[in-house]
Design a protein around this motif. Sequence first.
Motif, short mmCIF file in Angstrom:
data_model
loop_
_atom_site.label_atom_id
_atom_site.label_comp_id
_atom_site.label_asym_id
_atom_site.label_seq_id
_atom_site.Cartn_x
_atom_site.Cartn_y
_atom_site.Cartn_z
N VAL A 330 4.36 5.23 -4.63
CA VAL A 330 4.22 4.64 -3.11
C VAL A 330 5.76 4.18 -2.95
O VAL A 330 6.42 3.51 -3.54
CB VAL A 330 3.61 3.58 -3.15
N SER A 331 6.31 4.79 -1.86
CA SER A 331 7.67 4.10 -1.17
C SER A 331 7.14 3.86 0.20
O SER A 331 6.57 4.48 1.17
CB SER A 331 8.71 5.07 -1.51
N VAL A 332 8.00 2.51 0.55
CA VAL A 332 7.72 1.94 1.98
C VAL A 332 9.06 1.86 2.70
O VAL A 332 9.99 1.26 2.14
CB VAL A 332 7.11 0.52 1.83
N ASN A 333 9.07 2.26 3.85
CA ASN A 333 9.98 1.97 4.67
C ASN A 333 9.67 0.85 5.91
O ASN A 333 9.09 1.30 6.50
CB ASN A 333 10.87 3.29 5.25
N GLN A 334 10.34 -0.15 5.69
CA GLN A 334 9.62 -1.27 6.37
C GLN A 334 10.82 -1.68 7.58
O GLN A 334 12.08 -1.75 7.17
CB GLN A 334 9.58 -2.69 5.67
N TRP A 335 10.23 -2.22 8.60
CA TRP A 335 11.21 -2.59 9.62
C TRP A 335 10.38 -3.76 10.37
O TRP A 335 9.28 -4.07 10.04
CB TRP A 335 11.56 -1.71 10.67
N THR A 336 10.87 -4.60 11.32
CA THR A 336 10.35 -5.79 12.05
C THR A 336 8.88 -5.18 12.63
O THR A 336 9.25 -4.20 13.53
CB THR A 336 11.15 -6.30 12.91
N GLY A 337 7.79 -5.40 12.26
CA GLY A 337 6.63 -4.92 12.93
C GLY A 337 6.08 -3.74 12.64
O GLY A 337 5.06 -3.28 13.09
N GLY A 338 6.44 -2.89 11.67
CA GLY A 338 6.38 -1.68 11.54
C GLY A 338 6.47 -1.11 10.14
O GLY A 338 7.49 -1.77 9.54
N PHE A 339 6.02 0.09 9.75
CA PHE A 339 6.56 0.74 8.57
C PHE A 339 6.17 2.17 8.59
O PHE A 339 5.05 2.74 9.12
CB PHE A 339 5.89 0.01 7.25
N THR A 358 -6.52 6.37 -3.78
CA THR A 358 -7.15 5.09 -3.13
C THR A 358 -5.97 4.20 -2.93
O THR A 358 -5.22 3.76 -4.04
CB THR A 358 -8.03 4.62 -3.79
N ALA A 359 -5.58 4.03 -1.69
CA ALA A 359 -4.63 2.96 -1.55
C ALA A 359 -5.25 1.62 -0.95
O ALA A 359 -6.09 1.49 -0.09
CB ALA A 359 -3.46 3.52 -0.49
N SER A 360 -4.39 0.53 -1.41
CA SER A 360 -4.89 -0.97 -1.00
C SER A 360 -3.87 -1.38 -0.07
O SER A 360 -2.72 -1.65 -0.70
CB SER A 360 -5.07 -1.88 -2.24
N LEU A 361 -3.99 -1.43 1.19
CA LEU A 361 -2.85 -1.86 2.10
C LEU A 361 -2.86 -3.53 2.40
O LEU A 361 -4.01 -4.12 1.95
CB LEU A 361 -3.24 -1.62 3.77
N PRO A 362 -1.74 -3.97 2.46
CA PRO A 362 -1.74 -5.64 2.38
C PRO A 362 -2.47 -6.00 3.57
O PRO A 362 -2.78 -5.21 4.58
CB PRO A 362 -0.13 -5.85 2.67
N PRO A 363 -2.83 -7.30 3.67
CA PRO A 363 -3.39 -7.93 4.89
C PRO A 363 -2.90 -7.77 6.14
O PRO A 363 -1.28 -8.10 6.05
CB PRO A 363 -3.74 -9.37 4.27
N GLY A 364 -3.36 -7.29 7.03
CA GLY A 364 -2.52 -7.29 8.51
C GLY A 364 -2.17 -6.06 8.68
O GLY A 364 -1.82 -5.72 9.63
N ALA A 365 -1.97 -5.10 7.85
CA ALA A 365 -1.39 -3.79 7.80
C ALA A 365 -2.35 -2.73 8.44
O ALA A 365 -3.63 -3.06 8.06
CB ALA A 365 -1.13 -3.11 6.61
N ALA A 366 -2.07 -1.89 9.30
CA ALA A 366 -2.93 -1.01 10.09
C ALA A 366 -2.31 0.28 10.34
O ALA A 366 -1.02 0.38 10.72
CB ALA A 366 -3.39 -1.62 11.44
N GLN A 404 2.32 6.13 8.93
CA GLN A 404 3.15 5.03 9.96
C GLN A 404 2.16 3.85 10.24
O GLN A 404 0.95 4.34 10.62
CB GLN A 404 3.77 5.66 10.96
N GLY A 405 2.50 2.79 10.28
CA GLY A 405 1.46 1.53 10.70
C GLY A 405 2.37 0.56 11.28
O GLY A 405 3.63 0.45 11.34
N THR A 406 1.60 -0.55 11.66
CA THR A 406 1.97 -1.92 12.12
C THR A 406 1.77 -3.09 10.85
O THR A 406 0.86 -2.81 10.30
CB THR A 406 1.18 -2.16 13.21
N GLY A 407 2.63 -4.02 11.15
CA GLY A 407 2.27 -5.13 10.28
C GLY A 407 3.40 -4.74 8.91
O GLY A 407 4.42 -4.32 9.10
N THR A 408 3.01 -5.01 7.74
CA THR A 408 3.78 -4.99 6.55
C THR A 408 3.26 -4.00 5.73
O THR A 408 1.96 -4.24 5.36
CB THR A 408 3.95 -6.37 6.06
#
Length: 419
Positions: A330-339, A358-366, A404-408
Motif C-alpha cells: 500500500v502507498s498513499v498520496n495524501q493532501w488536505t481533505g483527500g488522497f 482486503t483493505a482496512s480504511l482509516p475512520p472517516g476515509a471514503a 481516490q478518496g476523501t478524508g485521510t
Amino acid sequence: MNVTENGRSAAFSAGVQLPSGSGPFPAVFVVGGFGADTATIKASGAAVISYDPLAVGKEGTPRNNKQGAFYSIYGATSSTGLLAAWAWGVSRIIDVIEQSDGRVLKADALGVTGCSRYGKSAFAIGVLDQRIALTMPVESGTAGVPILRGIPGESGAQGLSNAYGEQPWFGDAFGAYTGNPAGLPVDTHELVAMVAPRGLFIMENPHIDWLGARSGSVAALAGAEVYKALGAGANISYWSDVQDGTHCATRPEWRTPLQQNIQKFLLKTGNAAGTFRISAKKQGNLADWRDWPTPVLTDGPGTTTPTTPTIPTTPTTTTPAPGDACTAAVSVNQWTGGFVTTIRVTAGPAPLTGWTVTASLPPGAAITSGWNAGRSGDTGTVRFTNTTFNGALSPGQSAEFGYQGTGTGTGTTASCAAG
C-alpha cells in the motif's frame, strides 16, 4: 551568448547573482525576473541566473512576424512558438556554462523557475532540456502544466483559444486543436513524464480560476505515475494548498520544500521525499481521465526494476497472505481533505489465476472512485477483486490497482489472498 547557424547570427545575455561563499555553485534560471523565492534560492547556496526570454522571443508580435534572437536565426515566419523558443535560449546558455572552466557555475546542477507566463516557460525549459536537474514552474496556467483536455471543463480557466490568441506561446500547429483538445496526440501529463526522473516541484494557486489548477493537479497525478514506474516517485512534488491567493506571491508554504528540492537535486546534500499537497478548492480526479494501469517496468526478462511508492508520504506496508499466495503493498498520496491510494499485488512462489485484496480504511476515509479492480464498498473494510486483464500473475509478477478518496488514507492496511 553569440549564436551562429546557417549563416545567421544572434546575441543575447543573462546576468548572474552569486551566493556567499566560494564556487563553483549550482544555479537556478529565474525566467523573466520572478518565480520561486530568489532569496531562498540564494540562501540555500545556489546562484541566480536572470534570464530575459523576451530577448529571445518577443511577445506582442503576430505569428507571421515573430521577433527575437531565435527568430533572427530561424525566420520571422517560423511555426515554432515562444515557449519552445524561450527554452532554446536557456539551452544555449547551458552550452556556454558547459564550455566554461567550471570554476563559477556547475553545469550538472542547474534548475529553472518562473511564474505565470514565465511559469509556462520554466515548465517548457525543464521538459525540453535534460540538463536541467530541477524544474520549478509556478502558477503556469493554460499552456503550462494543466492538462489541455481538462481546461474546457474547468470553470473560469483560460480557454485554449484565448491562450493561443493572447500570445504566440503555442506553436502554430496548435491552432487546429483549440476547439478539439481530445484530438491532440499528447497532453501535458506526458510533458511531466518527460521531466522524469529529474526533480520537479510544481507550485499552483487554487484561488484564481483563470490558472486552471484543477487540471494542473490531474497532470501532476498522472505524471507522477510515470515517476513511480521509473522508480523515482520521490522526485516529484506538487503544492497548491496555499492560503494567499495573490498571483505570483512569495508563499511561506513553499519555502521548506523549495529548500529541500535545492538540497536534493542541486546541492546533492539532501534526500527528502517529494510531497503532494492538493488544495480541496481545486482537487482534480485522476480516475476521471485514467483508463490505463501503471506498468511494472523491467530491465529485461525476469528482472524487475525497483520502484518507489507514488509520492511516498507514507511508508509502504506489505502483508503476506495465508500460504504466501500473494502480498499487497500500500502507498498513499495524501493532501488536505483527500488522497490517492495505490495497491500493488505481487504473486508468491506459485502462479495466480485471480486475487482478492482486503483493505482496512482509516475512520472517516471514503472512496470516491477507483480503477483496475472491483470493490465491495467505499468505507471501512473493503474487498477488491481483480479485473479480467490483471488476475493472472506469474510467480513474482505484480499488478496494481488504486482508488481516490476523501478524508485521510494514511494508515490503510491490506492483505491479499488467491482467488
